[in-house]
Motif scaffolding. Sequence first.
Motif, PDB file in Angstrom:
ATOM      1  N   GLN A 208      41.214  74.011  55.564  1.00 48.45           N
ATOM      2  CA  GLN A 208      40.737  73.953  56.954  1.00 48.45           C
ATOM      3  C   GLN A 208      39.987  75.232  57.326  1.00 48.45           C
ATOM      4  OE1 GLN A 208      40.475  71.270  58.234  1.00 48.45           O
ATOM      5  NE2 GLN A 208      41.978  70.139  57.022  1.00 48.45           N
ATOM      6  N   LEU A 209      40.480  76.340  56.829  1.00 46.43           N
ATOM      7  CA  LEU A 209      39.808  77.618  57.110  1.00 46.43           C
ATOM      8  C   LEU A 209      38.389  77.621  56.529  1.00 46.43           C
ATOM      9  CD1 LEU A 209      39.684  80.613  57.938  1.00 46.43           C
ATOM     10  CD2 LEU A 209      41.060  81.164  55.924  1.00 46.43           C
ATOM     11  N   LEU A 210      38.268  77.172  55.283  1.00 49.03           N
ATOM     12  CA  LEU A 210      36.941  77.132  54.653  1.00 49.03           C
ATOM     13  C   LEU A 210      36.015  76.210  55.445  1.00 49.03           C
ATOM     14  CD1 LEU A 210      38.022  76.699  50.892  1.00 49.03           C
ATOM     15  CD2 LEU A 210      37.364  78.818  52.048  1.00 49.03           C
ATOM     16  N   ARG A 211      36.552  75.053  55.808  1.00 48.45           N
ATOM     17  CA  ARG A 211      35.720  74.065  56.514  1.00 48.45           C
ATOM     18  C   ARG A 211      35.292  74.581  57.881  1.00 48.45           C
ATOM     19  NH1 ARG A 211      38.922  68.534  54.756  1.00 48.45           N
ATOM     20  NH2 ARG A 211      37.868  68.312  52.730  1.00 48.45           N
TER      21      ARG A 211
ATOM     22  N   VAL B  21      37.371  83.358  46.984  1.00 55.24           N
ATOM     23  CA  VAL B  21      37.954  84.104  45.875  1.00 55.24           C
ATOM     24  C   VAL B  21      39.353  83.532  45.701  1.00 55.24           C
ATOM     25  CG1 VAL B  21      38.723  86.362  45.067  1.00 55.24           C
ATOM     26  CG2 VAL B  21      36.573  86.157  46.338  1.00 55.24           C
ATOM     27  N   PHE B  22      39.531  82.825  44.598  1.00 53.43           N
ATOM     28  CA  PHE B  22      40.736  82.031  44.409  1.00 53.43           C
ATOM     29  C   PHE B  22      41.711  82.787  43.510  1.00 53.43           C
ATOM     30  CE2 PHE B  22      42.738  78.102  42.414  1.00 53.43           C
ATOM     31  CZ  PHE B  22      43.435  77.735  43.560  1.00 53.43           C
ATOM     32  N   LEU B  23      42.897  83.085  44.041  1.00 54.99           N
ATOM     33  CA  LEU B  23      43.925  83.780  43.268  1.00 54.99           C
ATOM     34  C   LEU B  23      44.874  82.733  42.694  1.00 54.99           C
ATOM     35  CD1 LEU B  23      44.793  86.614  45.826  1.00 54.99           C
ATOM     36  CD2 LEU B  23      43.340  86.786  43.793  1.00 54.99           C
TER      37      LEU B  23
ATOM     38  N   ARG C 287      38.415  69.984  46.685  1.00 56.74           N
ATOM     39  CA  ARG C 287      38.089  70.024  48.120  1.00 56.74           C
ATOM     40  C   ARG C 287      37.690  71.430  48.537  1.00 56.74           C
ATOM     41  NH1 ARG C 287      43.594  67.229  50.011  1.00 56.74           N
ATOM     42  NH2 ARG C 287      44.282  68.869  48.606  1.00 56.74           N
ATOM     43  N   GLU C 288      38.425  72.395  48.046  1.00 57.46           N
ATOM     44  CA  GLU C 288      38.112  73.784  48.385  1.00 57.46           C
ATOM     45  C   GLU C 288      36.780  74.208  47.759  1.00 57.46           C
ATOM     46  OE1 GLU C 288      41.037  72.668  47.312  1.00 57.46           O
ATOM     47  OE2 GLU C 288      42.474  73.180  48.893  1.00 57.46           O
TER      48      GLU C 288
END
Length: 863
Positions: free
Chosen positions: A565-568, A580-582, A591-592
């Motif tokens: 939701q934050l990305l969208r 930046v995916f940890l 989706r992200e």
Amino acid sequence: METRTANAATERTVMGACFALSFLSISLLAVSACSQRDKSPAQRSAASSAPNPSSAHPDDWPSVEPPIPENTQIESRINALMAAMSVEQKVGQIIQADIASVTPEEVREYRLGSVLNGGNSGPGGNDLAPAKEWLALADKFWDASMDPALGAAAIPVIWGSDSVHGDSNIIGATVFPHNIALGATRDSDLVRRIGEITALETWITGQDWTFAPTLAVVRDDRWGRTYESYSEDPEIVREFASAMVKGLQGDPKSPDFLRNGHVISSAKHFLGDGGTGGRDQGDNASSEKELREIHGAGYPAAVAAGVQTVMASYSSWQGVKMHGHRGLLTDVLKGRMKFDGFVVGDWNGHGQVPGCNPESCPAAINAGLDMFMAPNTWKGLYKNTLAQVNAGDIPMKRLDDAVRRILRVKMRAGIFEKGKPSTRPMAGKFELLGSSEHRAVARQAVRESLVLLKNENKLLPLALNKHVLVAGDGADNIPKQCGGWTLTWQGTGISNKLFPHADSIYAGIRQAVRAGGGTAELSVKGSFKRKPDVAIVVFGENPYAEFRGDIRTIAYSPYDDRDLQLLRKLKAAGIPVVSVFLSGRPLWANREINASDAFVAAWLPGTEGAGVADVLFRKADGSVNNDFRGRLSFSWPRSPLQSAINRNDGDEKPAFTYGYGLKYYDKGSIQPLSEDVGEIPPAVETQAFLVRGKPGAGWQWVVSNESGIHKPFTDSGTQGITFAASDFKAQEDARTIHWPTAGGGARVGLGGDVGIDLKRESNGEVSLGFDYRVDEPVTGAVNVVMECGSSCSAAVPIQATLQSAPRGEWRHMKILLSCFEKGGLDASRITAPFLISSDGALALSVAEVKLETGTSDVMACGK
Ligand code: BGC
Ligand code: BGC
């Protein structure tokens, strides 16, 4: 996918039949037929006279020429020493205890060969003790083992520690990216350098030995230890095994070997740990060929590089526990590969061999284990092992061989001459922990390990003179970027403050843009004062280690879409988004990825978060600073079902293949990925069943009868039992259950529809813990019950404990899960993890029902 799954299923069924037979020992011939699938008919008939479920075919394995020729001086010195050793001393030598459960005085008295600090142990019971206390304690253990009263028979103790990504137990040390990230660098020279620094920092704080490297070739990424693996493919593991062992121990041909800042290394976990279908401590069902070529790939390389110890795996191969696997430990590793160091067990791992328990296991020594890791069980184990040697259950020859191997390693490492840890050159130079030189190497590793999956419109590299929003809960969160095995076992319960020399990812970005004329704004939730030119969102998995990281689906955060939701939201506001995916593994994140303009797999980078900004941004003059170099060492799943997709898997296509990794000027646009989640298993909480008065996902308050049929518990009461909210630490965060006089054994507690698998957790280290308060006296039998479907349950009596508890006072109880297994529970399908039954009248309040580790304060199985 179809074909592969089908084949795997057939394979499993065949294997399953083999285990079932060997288990029930219905037919020994059938067992030998099962384990002989790879053999020629001639070999088959030769071996069938002595069917042995733990056999292997050593001749099929690579033979190795160890780099250190036999040293007659050392061997005769060992002979002399052993001639003077008593049986007691020999038995002490093969036992390793945890510093949380042994004192220097006991090391002296029992003449123990080794100590370790487990993931949660530290000097004086403080896992977060400062570096100087670690060194001081190392001196105490050394002094105890070298007590002059022991005369010529004194043998220095060695201390082993999990320096698995740097000297990561110690505050201030350099924490390197976890192995999965190193795999993405493909840079074995860098890996060797990391090994050198890790060894030096470990040496500085007084430990002689690290339990690294992990050589698992992980095939199903749902396993909680995937990040400890360099790659799903043997090629990288083979190369890095050699590089890391040489980095840690030094080159066997050089005078610095095991000296001057080099420590003893342990290749682990032998063998097949990465092939257990995503379950910790599970069974590897591969053929011997796959075991050898895939899972075994790193070991010949490690032995050839001079590795001095090998740790046995908790897992099994074809149903036989590795700690008891003579064929692999003795015939293959020591025989065929000519490994002349010693085999150490894993944390009470010997206790899982059939017929053994943590305090007794001749079968493991007889199979080829040389040193027991018996953290908290060493004393009982010492007594029993001594008795077993005296009774001939452990042949003296075998004990002598184990002792000889341990002494050989100690002598090669010069431990006898080195003096106590603080007197060794460079020891105590704490200023070198996290020194700028060491951190520069870690930062380089971060730069080289970032893998760019998507770069729409060539968004990256970014210019420095912009206003940058840095968002997400990983942005300024050093524990999260370090992952498990950092300061604490799980890497949890710690904060940025405990990392004096580290940079969060946000800190690195802020420094970079400030120096380049830009500005950075930090907001975890993505709000902003000024509209940013670009948003960098840092998010992903929270720290975990071992089974705590096992997951049921490879989909990222399937039950919580906060990050998505934050990305969208940012994208909808017209802000270009860099993710930046940890994570400790590739996860289905379609989706992200779709919601991001650029997507970077950053793994678990460690303390040098600034390495991220080094690659995301240009230089101040606009020229390229550092392009991406990382390439996937694991296939990245296209669907949530692809947890076990690996390189060369025929027709099955991952989202991003092994070796994938974009550079700035590649075409970075990708087709939108399918957002079809498919069938995600429903959310079920497997660790915290009752938190702050609320049942975890998938559980509800139920009342159950003997046949395991649950009915939801309603506040109006059932069968005369009533149920009311009460207070533990906060308002209404507990429940008080009231049984009338004729309780009739009704069970009240937490139940659900889905059976959860707690087999791994039932290995004797994990307990069911809960807080309770006795409100009215106990009048009949009271049990804690776990259920495994209909007519399947096990009860542990607790009335004595309740009777001795003062009324009205909160207390804590811990019952080992293994107690329920002993009582007949099928831990692989638990439908009610916590029920209380009472025969008589009782009022009992309960709160906070959780799984807990550690064996302190655990009650015996029922009291
Ligand atoms: C892990 C090992 C580790 C050991 C000591 C075990 O639980 O499996 O990898 O070296 O503990 O902490
Ligand atoms: C220890 C770890 C160990 C684990 C085994 C923990 O309590 O701290 O080192 O690996 O138990 O399950």
